[in-house]
Motif scaffolding. Structure first.
Motif, PDB file in Angstrom:
ATOM      1  N   VAL A 319       4.840 -99.195  82.063  1.00  0.00           N
ATOM      2  CA  VAL A 319       3.702 -98.135  81.833  1.00  0.00           C
ATOM      3  C   VAL A 319       3.929 -97.649  80.300  1.00  0.00           C
ATOM      4  CG1 VAL A 319       3.183 -95.768  82.505  1.00  0.00           C
ATOM      5  CG2 VAL A 319       3.891 -97.429  84.093  1.00  0.00           C
ATOM      6  N   PHE A 320       2.561 -97.407  79.643  1.00  0.00           N
ATOM      7  CA  PHE A 320       2.666 -97.147  78.223  1.00  0.00           C
ATOM      8  C   PHE A 320       1.909 -95.759  78.225  1.00  0.00           C
ATOM      9  CE2 PHE A 320       3.360-101.734  78.698  1.00  0.00           C
ATOM     10  CZ  PHE A 320       4.158-102.016  77.676  1.00  0.00           C
ATOM     11  N   SER A 321       2.194 -95.393  76.974  1.00  0.00           N
ATOM     12  CA  SER A 321       1.302 -94.157  76.484  1.00  0.00           C
ATOM     13  C   SER A 321       1.265 -94.386  74.950  1.00  0.00           C
ATOM     14  CB  SER A 321       2.156 -92.670  76.892  1.00  0.00           C
ATOM     15  OG  SER A 321       1.129 -91.595  76.458  1.00  0.00           O
ATOM     16  N   VAL A 322       0.243 -93.539  74.512  1.00  0.00           N
ATOM     17  CA  VAL A 322       0.026 -93.744  73.011  1.00  0.00           C
ATOM     18  C   VAL A 322       0.320 -92.458  72.324  1.00  0.00           C
ATOM     19  CG1 VAL A 322      -2.132 -94.149  71.511  1.00  0.00           C
ATOM     20  CG2 VAL A 322      -2.012 -95.384  73.677  1.00  0.00           C
ATOM     21  N   GLU A 323       1.096 -92.277  71.287  1.00  0.00           N
ATOM     22  CA  GLU A 323       1.738 -91.233  70.787  1.00  0.00           C
ATOM     23  C   GLU A 323       0.590 -90.307  70.061  1.00  0.00           C
ATOM     24  OE1 GLU A 323       5.100 -90.113  67.342  1.00  0.00           O
ATOM     25  OE2 GLU A 323       4.363 -92.366  67.626  1.00  0.00           O
ATOM     26  N   TYR A 324       0.546 -89.163  70.334  1.00  0.00           N
ATOM     27  CA  TYR A 324      -0.296 -87.956  69.648  1.00  0.00           C
ATOM     28  C   TYR A 324      -1.781 -88.255  70.636  1.00  0.00           C
ATOM     29  CZ  TYR A 324       3.165 -88.070  65.862  1.00  0.00           C
ATOM     30  OH  TYR A 324       4.404 -87.794  65.340  1.00  0.00           O
ATOM     31  N   LEU A 325      -1.843 -88.758  71.532  1.00  0.00           N
ATOM     32  CA  LEU A 325      -3.170 -89.218  72.165  1.00  0.00           C
ATOM     33  C   LEU A 325      -3.316 -87.781  73.168  1.00  0.00           C
ATOM     34  CD1 LEU A 325      -5.700 -90.794  71.865  1.00  0.00           C
ATOM     35  CD2 LEU A 325      -4.521 -92.134  74.011  1.00  0.00           C
ATOM     36  N   GLY A 326      -2.353 -87.127  73.516  1.00  0.00           N
ATOM     37  CA  GLY A 326      -2.628 -86.054  74.528  1.00  0.00           C
ATOM     38  C   GLY A 326      -3.649 -84.911  73.910  1.00  0.00           C
ATOM     39  N   ASN A 327      -4.586 -84.448  74.663  1.00  0.00           N
ATOM     40  CA  ASN A 327      -5.407 -83.272  73.994  1.00  0.00           C
ATOM     41  C   ASN A 327      -5.305 -82.056  74.567  1.00  0.00           C
ATOM     42  OD1 ASN A 327      -6.293 -83.907  76.705  1.00  0.00           O
ATOM     43  ND2 ASN A 327      -8.092 -85.301  75.530  1.00  0.00           N
ATOM     44  N   LYS A 474       7.393 -91.789  84.600  1.00  0.00           N
ATOM     45  CA  LYS A 474       8.346 -90.553  83.958  1.00  0.00           C
ATOM     46  C   LYS A 474       8.721 -90.675  82.554  1.00  0.00           C
ATOM     47  CE  LYS A 474       9.866 -90.904  88.853  1.00  0.00           C
ATOM     48  NZ  LYS A 474      11.027 -91.082  89.672  1.00  0.00           N
ATOM     49  N   ASN A 475       8.708 -91.867  82.185  1.00  0.00           N
ATOM     50  CA  ASN A 475       9.337 -92.079  80.837  1.00  0.00           C
ATOM     51  C   ASN A 475       8.488 -93.417  80.151  1.00  0.00           C
ATOM     52  OD1 ASN A 475      10.726 -91.750  78.437  1.00  0.00           O
ATOM     53  ND2 ASN A 475      12.464 -93.150  78.967  1.00  0.00           N
ATOM     54  N   PRO A 476       7.110 -93.259  79.893  1.00  0.00           N
ATOM     55  CA  PRO A 476       6.532 -94.445  79.502  1.00  0.00           C
ATOM     56  C   PRO A 476       6.901 -94.753  78.032  1.00  0.00           C
ATOM     57  CG  PRO A 476       5.226 -92.276  79.282  1.00  0.00           C
ATOM     58  CD  PRO A 476       6.407 -91.795  80.035  1.00  0.00           C
TER      59      PRO A 476
END
Length: 492
Positions: A319-327, A474-476
């Protein structure tokens, strides 16, 4: 042959007419009957005038014109004829002697009514809302697109019933599932989960929400200016508390710009509607979150983002997330489960079989023909034309910037031969002119090369993928802000 029988001699104040049963004979005799009626009886004529309104419910409309209605002359009365989608039709009727005086009296009352209602009136004939809208659009040279939800495409249907509507109506997205609202229409799930949603009637469209380019430019200028100031504060050795305090002041400026441009979202409102049995209903002082929970009631966590990114830095089933992408402050973090391309296809097919369409992100400008509505890697054979090898793997295209997500569409069908998909039916958002009334055909090879993301209902994931997602979210693994898997999200 026509017989006239005077029934008054038997104590009945009536005249009976006996007419032929053959239709064409009856039609020939009818003018004589009507003339006889006019010569023997005093006839009151019924005159009608119609006003078409939109924007106020029947009860609110009645309250607004109560004084006017109470002062109507004798023999004149008003009828309220509401319609769920096209507003309230007001029909003014009068019984009296035919003539110019009655016509003038009706015209005067209609003029007074129109003055009271102002912009709520869209026609003073029996014209429909969709036809009146079309006339306005044609006269102004403007076009229209629609994004629908609870109306289920009914607005688009009404507009397209008007002959010639293709000259001004481009098409629509019926975003019934929240996942489609979130991805196709750019409504972030985090905002919905934290704040809820409201009907458009209580938070209407503005010029800046309809076309946000000028607002985006203004916000970008402000954010760049503030970013430079914050950087200087840090370089000058200001404390973290001082920097944070200045950031809060800057956010107030951002909120002020948005509020002036879009309006302040309501915290509570009254929701009026008619149910399937046409009964009037009202929910008073409901919050946007309560409205979403009651009238949508969907768990947004049930849909997840899957990606196919076969690059060396992105192992499958992670599982991945993109830094600073949360809005949204305190909202959900963007999470992507990386799958093999065949795994993604299998999940999409299962979801389609259940009757649920699939949102997906792709690089639509590659190997595509907009007018014909084709997405196929065999459309253009550059290798043969130039006798040169242009081939690259999907991973190489991502790593080099040759390809990345640039557009979102919806998969609505698939053609399966011998258990394998061969082509896919795609609903695009570019109106009805491109493709087959807005639908495209995507080859399976094109899917392999240029489809990168799909939103899948978790219930279709096998147990091993559910476990991989639940553990990984939980920790992408954090991707850099400019990673290709964040490209489409930045569009929204």
């Amino acid at each position: 042959m026509l017989f006239r029988f005077e029934a008054s001699r038997y104590g009945h104040p009536a005249v009976l007419y006996s007419m032929p049963g053959v239709p064409f004979e009856t039609m020939n005799a009818l003018p004589d009957v009507l003339e006889d009626i006019r010569s023997h009886f005093r006839i009151s004529e019924i005159s009608h005038r119609t006003i078409m309104t939109y924007g106020l419910a029947e009860s609110a409309l009645a309250k607004r014109i109560e004084s006017w209605e109470d002062s109507l002359p004798d023999g004149m009365h008003l009828a309220y004829l509401p319609s769920t989608l096209t507003g309230v039709r007001l029909r003014l009727s009068m019984y009296g002697e035919p003539g110019l005086s009655q016509e003038k009296l009706m015209d005067d009352q209609i003029a007074s009514l129109k003055a009271l209602l102002g912009d709520l009136v869209y026609s003073d004939t029996d014209d429909t809302l969709e036809h009146a809208l079309g006339e306005v659009l044609k006269a102004s040279g403007k076009t229209l697109s629609a994004a629908e939800s609870c109306t289920g495409g009914e607005i688009s249907h009404l507009i397209t019933t008007v002959s010639g509507s293709s000259s001004y109506y481009l098409g629509s997205v019926t975003s019934y599932a929240v996942s489609v609202k979130e991805k196709v229409l750019g409504v972030p799930a985090g905002i919905i989960e934290k704040y809820g949603i409201v009907p458009k009637s209580v938070y209407p469209e503005t010029a800046n929400s309809n076309n946000s380019s000028a607002l985006n430019d203004t916000l970008n200028t402000l954010l760049r200016k503030d970013g430079l100031e914050l950087r200087k504060l840090v370089n000058d050795g200001k404390s973290e508390d001082e920097v944070q305090a200045r950031k809060e002041e800057m956010l107030n400026d951002v909120f002020r710009v948005l509020s002036i441009s879009l309006g302040v979202p309501p915290t509570k409102f009254n929701f009026e509607y008619r149910d399937d049995d046409k009964n009037y209903r009202i929910d008073k002082d409901i919050t946007p979150k309560e409205f979403f929970d009651k009238y949508v009631g969907m768990d947004l966590e049930n849909h997840i983002s899957t990606i196919n990114a076969p690059t060396s830095d992105k192992p499958f089933h992670k599982v991945f997330s993109v830094e600073y992408l949360g809005n949204v402050e305190g909202g959900r973090q963007v999470r992507h489960l990386n799958l093999k391309v065949d795994e993604m296809k299998d999940l999409i097919i299962e979801q389609l079989k259940s009757g649920e369409v699939v949102w997906f992100g792709s690089n639509v400008v590659k190997d595509s023909e907009r007018r014909a509505g084709l997405l196929d890697t065999d459309l253009y054979r550059r290798d043969e034309l130039f006798d040169t090898d242009f081939s690259m793997s999907k991973a190489e295209k991502l790593d080099s910037g040759e390809s990345m997500m640039d557009h979102a569409m919806v998969i609505t069908g698939v053609d399966i031969v011998d258990g394998k998909p061969t082509k896919w039916k795609i609903e695009n958002s570019w109106g009805e002119k491109p493709g087959f009334k807005g639908y495209f055909v995507m080859s399976d090879k094109w899917f392999d090369s240029f489809v990168y993301q799909a939103v899948i209902n978790k219930k279709f994931l096998p147990d091993d993928l559910k476990k991989a997602y639940d553990e990984g979210k939980k920790n992408p693994i954090q991707l850099l802000p400019w990673d290709p898997m964040g490209a489409l999200a930045f569009e929204y």
